[in-house]
Write a protein that holds these residues in place. Sequence first.
Motif, short mmCIF file in Angstrom:
data_model
loop_
_atom_site.label_atom_id
_atom_site.label_comp_id
_atom_site.label_asym_id
_atom_site.label_seq_id
_atom_site.Cartn_x
_atom_site.Cartn_y
_atom_site.Cartn_z
N ARG A 174 0.85 -1.19 0.00
CA ARG A 174 0.00 0.00 0.00
C ARG A 174 0.88 1.24 0.00
N GLY A 175 0.27 2.36 -0.32
CA GLY A 175 0.99 3.62 -0.37
C GLY A 175 1.27 4.19 1.00
N LEU A 176 2.42 4.83 1.12
CA LEU A 176 2.79 5.49 2.37
C LEU A 176 1.85 6.67 2.62
N ARG A 177 1.63 6.99 3.89
CA ARG A 177 0.74 8.10 4.24
C ARG A 177 1.42 9.04 5.23
N ILE A 178 0.74 10.12 5.54
CA ILE A 178 1.27 11.14 6.45
C ILE A 178 0.35 11.26 7.66
N ALA A 179 0.95 11.27 8.85
CA ALA A 179 0.21 11.53 10.09
C ALA A 179 0.42 12.99 10.46
N VAL A 180 -0.69 13.71 10.64
CA VAL A 180 -0.63 15.14 10.96
C VAL A 180 -1.51 15.42 12.17
N PRO A 181 -1.21 16.47 12.92
CA PRO A 181 -2.12 16.86 14.02
C PRO A 181 -3.47 17.29 13.46
N GLU A 182 -4.54 17.00 14.18
CA GLU A 182 -5.87 17.39 13.72
C GLU A 182 -6.01 18.89 13.54
N THR A 183 -5.19 19.65 14.27
CA THR A 183 -5.27 21.11 14.20
C THR A 183 -4.37 21.69 13.10
N HIS A 184 -3.63 20.86 12.40
CA HIS A 184 -2.69 21.32 11.37
C HIS A 184 -3.46 21.72 10.11
N PRO A 185 -3.01 22.76 9.41
CA PRO A 185 -3.70 23.13 8.15
C PRO A 185 -3.79 21.98 7.15
N LEU A 186 -2.82 21.08 7.13
CA LEU A 186 -2.85 19.95 6.19
C LEU A 186 -3.97 18.97 6.51
#
Length: 305
Positions: A174-186
Amino acid sequence: MAFTDASLTALRVFREVAEHGTLTAAATALGYTQSAVSRQIASLERAAGTPLLHRRHDGVRLTPAGQIVLRRAATVIDQLDATARELAGLPDEHATVRLGWFTSAGAWLLPTALTALRRTHPTITVTTREGSTPALVRALRAGTIDLALLASAPPFRPPDKETPALVLRTLTERGLRIAVPETHPLARGEAIDVADLHGQRWIAGTGQERVMGVWPGLDERPHIAHTARDWLAKLHLVAAGFGITTVPPALAPAMPPGVRVLPVRGGPAEQRRILLAHLPRPLPEPAARLADALRTAALETDLSL
């Protein structure tokens, strides 16, 4: 001196050296001095009449003769250990499977598969250890584990160049993903554009795995704000808003509160495989049952994502 005169102690020391990759690491594992390990290896090489190890600046590598001795030594040691257990009235070794696994597999694949196996085959005992890919491959070669879960990245080369080649089965890709804070603009969308990864603060690994956690192929020097050895620490740093990190998609169910896991669009695909590896010989039934449980757990996780 004939090889039949080689001592069991020397064979055990040789297997530890083969597994750990250095005389120093083997000595630490055994509680010996390095000179004692060197003497045991020297006695084994005298008995064999040929070098068994290539000594290099980064450790040791088995010679062709060393590979033969390792295969035979692993069989002899395991049989003697099984005999000792039988004489002591302990369970037969054939009911036990030894599994090695890479770090993030312990958060989802390992417990899922072991729970299913315990339900369907409660008499099978599984012992496990975590390790890096080189360490797990050496353990397979040394015969101290039966199966290994390995993570693989493009171009998906074999995990080592030794012969015979290991049997490798792809459990998932599977493709790699990104973990971001819920409050992050991303975190506002359902995917992250690769261009928006520029200038981000990254949470990376440590030591030789320092780049783990940084999106591959960035055309800039990444700003690594924090480094952490284990995934749990990385993810809690993300949850606290201290940066972002890459994650395999199957880790999504294990995210702590405050973290979103998103795919990345644009740029080349960053695929990751989970492999099940073992030596090229028929698996005993308990090991085959565990392999089936791991394949099923990986498939079920893929279908749930």
